[in-house]
Structure formats: structure tokens, C-alpha cells
Design an enzyme around this catalytic site. Structure first.
Site, PDB file in Angstrom:
ATOM      1  N   CYS A  14     -17.572  33.918  40.707  1.00  0.00           N
ATOM      2  CA  CYS A  14     -16.401  33.913  39.815  1.00  0.00           C
ATOM      3  C   CYS A  14     -15.733  32.560  39.991  1.00  0.00           C
ATOM      4  O   CYS A  14     -16.356  31.622  40.512  1.00  0.00           O
ATOM      5  CB  CYS A  14     -15.472  35.100  40.070  1.00  0.00           C
ATOM      6  SG  CYS A  14     -14.592  35.090  41.640  1.00  0.00           S
ATOM      7  N   GLY A  15     -14.498  32.427  39.565  1.00  0.00           N
ATOM      8  CA  GLY A  15     -13.860  31.105  39.634  1.00  0.00           C
ATOM      9  C   GLY A  15     -13.755  30.592  41.061  1.00  0.00           C
ATOM     10  O   GLY A  15     -14.085  29.453  41.368  1.00  0.00           O
ATOM     11  N   THR A  16     -13.283  31.459  41.948  1.00  0.00           N
ATOM     12  CA  THR A  16     -13.150  31.096  43.360  1.00  0.00           C
ATOM     13  C   THR A  16     -14.216  31.729  44.242  1.00  0.00           C
ATOM     14  O   THR A  16     -14.368  31.339  45.401  1.00  0.00           O
ATOM     15  CB  THR A  16     -11.792  31.591  43.901  1.00  0.00           C
ATOM     16  OG1 THR A  16     -11.732  33.004  43.691  1.00  0.00           O
ATOM     17  CG2 THR A  16     -10.634  30.912  43.177  1.00  0.00           C
TER      18      THR A  16
ATOM     19  N   HIS B 284     -25.548  36.106  61.874  1.00  0.00           N
ATOM     20  CA  HIS B 284     -24.678  36.893  62.752  1.00  0.00           C
ATOM     21  C   HIS B 284     -24.116  38.149  62.091  1.00  0.00           C
ATOM     22  O   HIS B 284     -23.913  39.155  62.760  1.00  0.00           O
ATOM     23  CB  HIS B 284     -23.516  36.032  63.250  1.00  0.00           C
ATOM     24  CG  HIS B 284     -23.944  34.993  64.247  1.00  0.00           C
ATOM     25  ND1 HIS B 284     -23.041  34.224  64.951  1.00  0.00           N
ATOM     26  CD2 HIS B 284     -25.181  34.590  64.659  1.00  0.00           C
ATOM     27  CE1 HIS B 284     -23.700  33.390  65.755  1.00  0.00           C
ATOM     28  NE2 HIS B 284     -25.001  33.588  65.584  1.00  0.00           N
ATOM     29  N   ASN B 285     -23.802  38.089  60.805  1.00  0.00           N
ATOM     30  CA  ASN B 285     -23.122  39.227  60.147  1.00  0.00           C
ATOM     31  C   ASN B 285     -24.054  40.025  59.237  1.00  0.00           C
ATOM     32  O   ASN B 285     -23.634  41.017  58.651  1.00  0.00           O
ATOM     33  CB  ASN B 285     -21.925  38.749  59.322  1.00  0.00           C
ATOM     34  CG  ASN B 285     -21.090  37.694  60.031  1.00  0.00           C
ATOM     35  OD1 ASN B 285     -20.932  36.571  59.546  1.00  0.00           O
ATOM     36  ND2 ASN B 285     -20.582  38.036  61.198  1.00  0.00           N
TER      37      ASN B 285
ATOM     38  N   ARG C 247     -22.191  44.485  66.626  1.00  0.00           N
ATOM     39  CA  ARG C 247     -20.949  44.180  65.905  1.00  0.00           C
ATOM     40  C   ARG C 247     -21.022  44.634  64.438  1.00  0.00           C
ATOM     41  O   ARG C 247     -20.044  45.134  63.881  1.00  0.00           O
ATOM     42  CB  ARG C 247     -20.664  42.673  66.008  1.00  0.00           C
ATOM     43  CG  ARG C 247     -20.330  42.295  67.447  1.00  0.00           C
ATOM     44  CD  ARG C 247     -20.515  40.844  67.750  1.00  0.00           C
ATOM     45  NE  ARG C 247     -20.320  40.590  69.179  1.00  0.00           N
ATOM     46  CZ  ARG C 247     -20.636  39.452  69.786  1.00  0.00           C
ATOM     47  NH1 ARG C 247     -21.168  38.460  69.109  1.00  0.00           N
ATOM     48  NH2 ARG C 247     -20.440  39.309  71.081  1.00  0.00           N
TER      49      ARG C 247
ATOM     50  N   GLY D 278     -12.366  36.909  44.141  1.00  0.00           N
ATOM     51  CA  GLY D 278     -12.121  38.188  43.461  1.00  0.00           C
ATOM     52  C   GLY D 278     -13.374  39.044  43.377  1.00  0.00           C
ATOM     53  O   GLY D 278     -13.360  40.237  43.720  1.00  0.00           O
TER      54      GLY D 278
ATOM     55  N   ARG E 241     -26.828  41.366  70.059  1.00  0.00           N
ATOM     56  CA  ARG E 241     -25.388  41.651  70.139  1.00  0.00           C
ATOM     57  C   ARG E 241     -24.730  41.609  68.760  1.00  0.00           C
ATOM     58  O   ARG E 241     -23.691  42.246  68.536  1.00  0.00           O
ATOM     59  CB  ARG E 241     -24.695  40.675  71.086  1.00  0.00           C
ATOM     60  CG  ARG E 241     -24.632  39.234  70.618  1.00  0.00           C
ATOM     61  CD  ARG E 241     -24.056  38.328  71.700  1.00  0.00           C
ATOM     62  NE  ARG E 241     -23.743  36.993  71.219  1.00  0.00           N
ATOM     63  CZ  ARG E 241     -24.661  36.047  71.001  1.00  0.00           C
ATOM     64  NH1 ARG E 241     -25.953  36.296  71.218  1.00  0.00           N
ATOM     65  NH2 ARG E 241     -24.301  34.847  70.570  1.00  0.00           N
ATOM     66  N   HIS E 242     -25.351  40.919  67.837  1.00  0.00           N
ATOM     67  CA  HIS E 242     -24.800  40.859  66.477  1.00  0.00           C
ATOM     68  C   HIS E 242     -25.001  42.201  65.760  1.00  0.00           C
ATOM     69  O   HIS E 242     -24.182  42.588  64.935  1.00  0.00           O
ATOM     70  CB  HIS E 242     -25.429  39.710  65.696  1.00  0.00           C
ATOM     71  CG  HIS E 242     -25.202  38.390  66.362  1.00  0.00           C
ATOM     72  ND1 HIS E 242     -23.944  37.863  66.525  1.00  0.00           N
ATOM     73  CD2 HIS E 242     -26.062  37.524  66.954  1.00  0.00           C
ATOM     74  CE1 HIS E 242     -24.034  36.713  67.172  1.00  0.00           C
ATOM     75  NE2 HIS E 242     -25.303  36.489  67.449  1.00  0.00           N
TER      76      HIS E 242
ATOM     77  N   ASP F  71     -18.468  36.404  36.477  1.00  0.00           N
ATOM     78  CA  ASP F  71     -17.572  36.554  35.325  1.00  0.00           C
ATOM     79  C   ASP F  71     -17.768  35.330  34.428  1.00  0.00           C
ATOM     80  O   ASP F  71     -18.684  34.522  34.640  1.00  0.00           O
ATOM     81  CB  ASP F  71     -16.113  36.787  35.757  1.00  0.00           C
ATOM     82  CG  ASP F  71     -15.442  35.545  36.353  1.00  0.00           C
ATOM     83  OD1 ASP F  71     -16.110  34.495  36.482  1.00  0.00           O
ATOM     84  OD2 ASP F  71     -14.245  35.632  36.686  1.00  0.00           O
TER      85      ASP F  71
HETATM   86  C1  RB5 Z   1     -10.656  34.134  36.221  1.00  0.00           C
HETATM   87  O1  RB5 Z   1      -9.730  33.311  35.606  1.00  0.00           O
HETATM   88  C2  RB5 Z   1     -10.497  34.046  37.731  1.00  0.00           C
HETATM   89  O2  RB5 Z   1      -9.342  34.721  38.125  1.00  0.00           O
HETATM   90  C3  RB5 Z   1     -11.711  34.637  38.417  1.00  0.00           C
HETATM   91  O3  RB5 Z   1     -12.847  33.951  38.019  1.00  0.00           O
HETATM   92  C4  RB5 Z   1     -11.740  34.557  39.927  1.00  0.00           C
HETATM   93  O4  RB5 Z   1     -11.484  33.268  40.389  1.00  0.00           O
HETATM   94  C5  RB5 Z   1     -10.980  35.576  40.645  1.00  0.00           C
HETATM   95  O5  RB5 Z   1     -10.990  35.646  41.894  1.00  0.00           O
END
Ligand code: RB5
Length: 152
Positions: A66-68, A99-100, A137, A71, A133-134, A7
Site C-alpha cells: 500500500c502507500g506505506t 528469526h520471526n 518465541r 495499513g 530458540r526462535h 491497494d
Molecule cells: C491510501 O491513500 C493510503 O492511506 C494507503 O495506501 C496506505 O498507505 C495505508 O496505510
């Protein structure tokens, strides 16, 4: 082929990752967003596009920002066949592949610096799924997705 997407928060970091992929000799395709100034964009759009490309086989795996990283990871993980790892450390990224068998890595542009992000992506890209084994799973996860899993 690596699917890239982000994003508005991740446009610069995605560019850094693309440069790194070029240096590694890996092909990539960018599914957007391309505009860091467009603060009104919605991360599920970009997560969905890239995840569809991985699920359909057009791309082998994806790196989404994205920011974190959360999302876009939640959105991408709703697509059948997608196993997302949202990472801000190298150990988790590498193990999520070994593993995943994760096929999409997501990172937060507001969480990790670009050097750490590139290191995480490099470890994830070069790690190999260990199977055994992975695999059992991962097959259970697929069965949950398909509604055929029994925990009994
Ligand atoms: C955008 O502001 C922020 O919500 C998005 O980048 C993200 O971190 C969502 O999970």
C-alpha cells in the site's frame, strides 16, 4: 505460491514484483487491486484476501503493498496465523524471516523505490527460518494469538 495484493498506490510496484517472481521461477496469485485509478479502494480488503490465502495454505507466503505498507500490514496481521513484516530495508526483511518466520512482507509504494523493493523481496524470499530458540518465541506469539499465553 506467493500471494500478491495491493491497494491503488501499489499496482505498478506489484507488477514489478510479479515480473521478478517470474524471473525467479516462483508462482504467484494476484488478489487485487488491479486498478491504480481507483483511489476509493480500501487496503483492508486486499490485505484480508491475500492473508486468508496464506492462512488457509492456498499460498505459502505473501507480498502486499500500500502507500506505506503499514495499513495493509495491520489488516493482514489480524488474520490468525499471519506474521507480517513491514520493511523498507533489506536487513529487517531477511531477519524477519530468519528469526520471526514472517509469512507476509508488506512494503510502501510511496516509501521505497522499485529496485529497493525488489531487493528487499528477494532477500525475504530466499532467507530461511532458523528455528531453535526462535521457534520458541514464534510459538509464544502464536499462544498470544490463541489467548493461551502466560507471561509469568
Ligand atoms: C491510501 O491513500 C493510503 O492511506 C494507503 O495506501 C496506505 O498507505 C495505508 O496505510
Amino acid at each position: 505460491m506467493i500471494a500478491l495484493a495491493c491497494d491503488h498506490t501499489g499496482v505498478a510496484l506489484k507488477g514489478e514484483i510479479a515480473k521478478m517472481l517470474d524471473e525467479m521461477g516462483l508462482e504467484w496469485k494476484d488478489f487485487g487491486n488491479y486498478d491504480a485509478a481507483n483511489r476509493d479502494d480500501d487496503y483492508p480488503v486486499w490485505g484480508y484476501k491475500a492473508a486468508q490465502a496464506v492462512a488457509s495454505g492456498e499460498c505459502d507466503r505473501g507480498i502486499l503493498i500500500c502507500g506505506t505498507g503499514i495499513g495493509i500490514g495491520i489488516a493482514a496481521g489480524k488474520v490468525k496465523g499471519i506474521r507480517v513484516c513491514t520493511c523498507s530495508d533489506v536487513y529487517s526483511a531477511e531477519l524477519s524471516k530468519r528469526h520471526n518466520n514472517s509469512n507476509i512482507l508488506t512494503m510502501g509504494a510511496r516509501v521505497v523505490g522499485s529496485e529497493l523493493a525488489k531487493m528487499i523481496a528477494r532477500h525475504w524470499l530466499t532467507a530461511e527460518f532458523e528455528g531453535g530458540r526462535h521457534q520458541r518465541r514464534v510459538d509464544m506469539i502464536t499462544a498470544i494469538e490463541n489467548g493461551t499465553f502466560s507471561a509469568d
